[in-house]
Design an enzyme around this catalytic site. Structure first.
Site, PDB file in Angstrom:
ATOM      1  N   ILE A 145     -11.662   9.733   5.403  1.00 52.77           N
ATOM      2  CA  ILE A 145     -12.599  10.654   4.879  1.00 52.77           C
ATOM      3  C   ILE A 145     -13.965  10.361   5.143  1.00 52.77           C
ATOM      4  O   ILE A 145     -14.497   9.104   4.907  1.00 52.77           O
ATOM      5  CB  ILE A 145     -12.445  10.493   3.375  1.00 52.77           C
ATOM      6  CG1 ILE A 145     -10.983  10.487   2.827  1.00 52.77           C
ATOM      7  CG2 ILE A 145     -13.307  11.307   2.582  1.00 52.77           C
ATOM      8  CD1 ILE A 145     -10.261  11.951   3.097  1.00 52.77           C
TER       9      ILE A 145
ATOM     10  N   ARG B 218     -24.082  -9.312  -3.641  1.00 50.67           N
ATOM     11  CA  ARG B 218     -23.452 -10.355  -3.385  1.00 50.67           C
ATOM     12  C   ARG B 218     -24.366 -11.196  -2.537  1.00 50.67           C
ATOM     13  O   ARG B 218     -24.704 -10.404  -1.426  1.00 50.67           O
ATOM     14  CB  ARG B 218     -22.074  -9.984  -2.768  1.00 50.67           C
ATOM     15  CG  ARG B 218     -21.147  -9.136  -3.479  1.00 50.67           C
ATOM     16  CD  ARG B 218     -19.737  -8.980  -2.996  1.00 50.67           C
ATOM     17  NE  ARG B 218     -19.054  -7.929  -3.739  1.00 50.67           N
ATOM     18  CZ  ARG B 218     -17.841  -7.878  -3.621  1.00 50.67           C
ATOM     19  NH1 ARG B 218     -17.114  -8.632  -2.530  1.00 50.67           N
ATOM     20  NH2 ARG B 218     -17.194  -7.150  -4.221  1.00 50.67           N
TER      21      ARG B 218
ATOM     22  N   ASN C 169      -6.196  -2.634  -7.515  1.00 47.23           N
ATOM     23  CA  ASN C 169      -6.473  -4.063  -7.550  1.00 47.23           C
ATOM     24  C   ASN C 169      -6.090  -4.713  -9.168  1.00 47.23           C
ATOM     25  O   ASN C 169      -6.370  -4.245 -10.106  1.00 47.23           O
ATOM     26  CB  ASN C 169      -7.904  -4.645  -7.329  1.00 47.23           C
ATOM     27  CG  ASN C 169      -8.287  -4.162  -5.970  1.00 47.23           C
ATOM     28  OD1 ASN C 169      -7.437  -4.810  -5.123  1.00 47.23           O
ATOM     29  ND2 ASN C 169      -9.324  -3.432  -5.952  1.00 47.23           N
TER      30      ASN C 169
ATOM     31  N   VAL D 211     -14.649  -8.675  -8.255  1.00 38.41           N
ATOM     32  CA  VAL D 211     -15.673  -9.721  -8.282  1.00 38.41           C
ATOM     33  C   VAL D 211     -16.957  -8.914  -8.566  1.00 38.41           C
ATOM     34  O   VAL D 211     -17.819  -9.521  -9.388  1.00 38.41           O
ATOM     35  CB  VAL D 211     -16.154  -9.607  -6.408  1.00 38.41           C
ATOM     36  CG1 VAL D 211     -17.471 -10.258  -6.152  1.00 38.41           C
ATOM     37  CG2 VAL D 211     -14.843 -10.233  -5.676  1.00 38.41           C
TER      38      VAL D 211
ATOM     39  N   GLY E  93      -9.335  -7.086   1.689  1.00 36.67           N
ATOM     40  CA  GLY E  93     -10.476  -7.724   2.210  1.00 36.67           C
ATOM     41  C   GLY E  93     -10.681  -7.117   3.465  1.00 36.67           C
ATOM     42  O   GLY E  93     -11.642  -7.976   4.289  1.00 36.67           O
TER      43      GLY E  93
ATOM     44  N   GLU F 192      -6.511   2.315  -3.652  1.00 39.93           N
ATOM     45  CA  GLU F 192      -5.625   1.098  -3.712  1.00 39.93           C
ATOM     46  C   GLU F 192      -5.780   0.758  -5.279  1.00 39.93           C
ATOM     47  O   GLU F 192      -6.812   1.065  -5.906  1.00 39.93           O
ATOM     48  CB  GLU F 192      -5.811  -0.090  -2.933  1.00 39.93           C
ATOM     49  CG  GLU F 192      -7.323  -0.677  -3.117  1.00 39.93           C
ATOM     50  CD  GLU F 192      -7.542  -1.656  -2.041  1.00 39.93           C
ATOM     51  OE1 GLU F 192      -6.303  -2.067  -1.474  1.00 39.93           O
ATOM     52  OE2 GLU F 192      -8.580  -2.353  -2.112  1.00 39.93           O
TER      53      GLU F 192
ATOM     54  N   LYS G  65      -5.840   9.726   6.964  1.00 39.22           N
ATOM     55  CA  LYS G  65      -6.902  10.291   7.155  1.00 39.22           C
ATOM     56  C   LYS G  65      -8.156   9.795   6.938  1.00 39.22           C
ATOM     57  O   LYS G  65      -8.249   9.284   5.922  1.00 39.22           O
ATOM     58  CB  LYS G  65      -6.875  12.006   6.962  1.00 39.22           C
ATOM     59  CG  LYS G  65      -7.971  12.776   7.329  1.00 39.22           C
ATOM     60  CD  LYS G  65      -7.793  13.131   8.667  1.00 39.22           C
ATOM     61  CE  LYS G  65      -8.972  14.003   9.081  1.00 39.22           C
ATOM     62  NZ  LYS G  65      -8.789  14.347  10.588  1.00 39.22           N
TER      63      LYS G  65
ATOM     64  N   ARG H  68      -5.904  -7.406 -10.778  1.00 36.59           N
ATOM     65  CA  ARG H  68      -6.947  -8.380 -11.008  1.00 36.59           C
ATOM     66  C   ARG H  68      -8.222  -8.194 -11.551  1.00 36.59           C
ATOM     67  O   ARG H  68      -8.623  -7.200 -11.608  1.00 36.59           O
ATOM     68  CB  ARG H  68      -6.936  -9.434  -9.939  1.00 36.59           C
ATOM     69  CG  ARG H  68      -7.362  -8.680  -8.715  1.00 36.59           C
ATOM     70  CD  ARG H  68      -7.696  -9.530  -7.481  1.00 36.59           C
ATOM     71  NE  ARG H  68      -8.011  -8.880  -6.402  1.00 36.59           N
ATOM     72  CZ  ARG H  68      -9.133  -8.179  -6.292  1.00 36.59           C
ATOM     73  NH1 ARG H  68     -10.206  -8.359  -7.064  1.00 36.59           N
ATOM     74  NH2 ARG H  68      -9.553  -7.525  -5.017  1.00 36.59           N
TER      75      ARG H  68
ATOM     76  N   LYS I  68       0.594  -1.417   0.156  1.00 34.98           N
ATOM     77  CA  LYS I  68      -0.298   0.044  -0.114  1.00 34.98           C
ATOM     78  C   LYS I  68       0.852   1.334  -0.055  1.00 34.98           C
ATOM     79  O   LYS I  68       0.479   2.326  -0.745  1.00 34.98           O
ATOM     80  CB  LYS I  68      -0.860   0.084   1.189  1.00 34.98           C
ATOM     81  CG  LYS I  68      -1.720  -1.178   1.238  1.00 34.98           C
ATOM     82  CD  LYS I  68      -2.901  -1.068   0.146  1.00 34.98           C
ATOM     83  CE  LYS I  68      -3.972  -2.107   0.324  1.00 34.98           C
ATOM     84  NZ  LYS I  68      -3.775  -3.467   0.628  1.00 34.98           N
TER      85      LYS I  68
END
Length: 451
Positions: free
Chosen positions: A203, A338, A290, A295, A164, A288, A201, A292, A116
């Protein structure tokens, strides 16, 4: 040219990849644990191999066994899906050494974006706004308290590795930070082998909005607009929709441009998602990346008409993107929910035997499912058993379709979160688009005490 692929995953995403492979005339090899022998995806594949016992470290994370099967089956490529080995840079590097195509970006980029702090630094280089916070790991509670005094509460404490929601916690005081720092560090060390923590921080009243990108090996990058993934429980997404009801067209263009610029700066290839936090004034900050497939990729497919899995294979085959940014348009509104095997109040997993399963049907209804009737849901894996996706001409149309589909969705024998989903989509805050990351705490959980 990829002619045969091993899918190093399970459940609905394995089935999803197999469907695209059938359209592309690519042979598929499935791997399954002892707990997944009766899973639908196993019989869908052209070949299937038992990979090991139920626990993930003995099966889906067993790289030695995966490569052994890959060689035995003589595959050209491995598709990692999401989770498991999908963001494991060492695995991607090992694929390359074995002469097997890894369906994803380079191992170097996976490692950069998997850390990260390194990811924050790369985004800053690309000129992408980041949330105010630390640029290095915070080594101790004492230093964390000092940083907190500079940033100001509330603060989001995060593990530098993993995802996750693991190792992540909001803290609002010195007392909470002192308690949370050590416990989250230990948890991150257990799950990811890295207990390093950093701080950002918090948000408040934020939206969690992400941009899907596709990038080929010839320098071409496009974005497929945004997904709003703000409704979450325990920092994990529950409902996603595209496009966002909140951001303006100007912000949409700015976020898309920032995502494309970041991908080009990184030299990124294949499918990826850049996630942002967006405040009440539409200021957006990198969260971040991802590296890949996500989902929630189906809702992007629904509003753009793009098969993202097919695009992944085309890019891995060194083909150029077959579409340019100006050709992409948003068509309609899509929502994904989901379906979890879990208690809808405590959110605790609810493994057990599914005695009956009936799925909703319709031209605008899409099911991505990991189970069948008379199927045993085990405690070994994530409790998500399926995804329900609907598409309407407008958001109101999509909500009406979703409500009806959820009423028709029947799962007996185990607890599911279907009642929670119905509660949310039928609520006034959701209908009005007031969907921040605090939605579950502010609207859903309080509604339970009123009923």
């Amino acid at each position: 040219m990829i002619k045969k692929v091993l899918i190093a995953n399970r459940g609905e995403i394995a089935a999803r990849i197999i469907r695209s492979c059938k359209k592309l005339d690519i042979l598929t090899v499935a791997v399954y644990s002892e707990a997944d022998q009766k899973a639908p995806y196993v019989s869908m594949a052209d070949e299937s191999y038992l990979i090991g016992p139920p626990r993930v470290n003995e099966s889906y994370l067993n790289t030695e066994r995966i490569f052994s099967i890959a060689k035995e089956a003589k595959v050209d490529a491995i598709h990692p899906g999401y989770g498991f080995l999908s963001e494991n840079g060492d695995f991607a590097e090992a694929c390359n050494k074995e002469g097997i195509i890894f369906i994803g970006p380079s191992s170097q980029i996976i490692k950069q974006m998997g850390d990260k702090i390194a990811a924050r630094k790369e985004m800053q280089k690309a000129g992408v706004p980041v949330v105010p916070g630390t640029s290095e790991a915070v080594p101790s509670v004492e230093e964390a308290l000092e940083v907190a005094g500079q940033i100001g509460y509330p603060i989001m404490l995060k593990a530098t590795a993993g995802g996750g929601g693991i190792g992540m916690q909001v803290v609002r005081s010195d007392k909470e930070l002192t308690k949370a720092f050590e416990s989250n560090s230990k948890r991150a060390l257990t799950f990811f082998g890295n207990g390093a923590m950093f701080m950002e921080k918090k948000i408040e009243n934020a939206r969690h909005i992400e941009i899907q990108v596709l990038a080929d090996h010839h320098g071409n990058v496009v974005h497929l607009f945004e997904r709003d993934c703000s409704i979450q429980r325990r920092n994990q997404k529950v409902i996603e929709e595209a496009p966002s009801t909140f951001i303006s067209e100007r912000t949409r263009e700015e976020m898309g441009s920032a995502a494309v610029k970041a991908a080009k700066t990184l030299g990124y290839t294949n499918a990826g998602t850049i996630e942002f936090l967006v405040d009440q004034n539409e200021n957006f900050y990198f969260l971040e990346m991802n590296t890949r497939i996500q989902v929630e990729h189906p809702i992007t497919e629904e509003i753009t008409g793009t098969d993202i899995v097919e695009a992944q294979f085309a890019i891995a085959n060194n083909e150029r993107l077959n579409i340019e940014q100006h050709e992409l348009e948003i068509d309609g509104h899509a929502i994904e929910v989901r379906i979890y095997a879990e208690d809808p109040v405590s959110f605790f997993p609810s493994p057990g035997h599914i005695s009956k399963l009936e799925l909703p049907k319709g031209e605008s209804v899409r099911n991505e499912i990991a189970v069948t009737s008379e199927y045993d849901v085990t405690p070994f894996y994530d409790p998500m058993i399926g995804k329900l996706i609907v598409k309407g001409n407008t958001r109101d149309d999509a909500i009406d379709l979703l409500k009806q589909a959820l009423l028709e969705y029947k799962v007996e024998g185990i607890k599911t979160n279907i009642s929670m989903l119905l509660n949310i989509v039928d609520s006034e805050p959701f209908k009005k688009g007031n969907t921040t990351t605090a939605f579950v705490e502010e609207h859903y959980l309080p509604s339970l005490t009123k009923n």
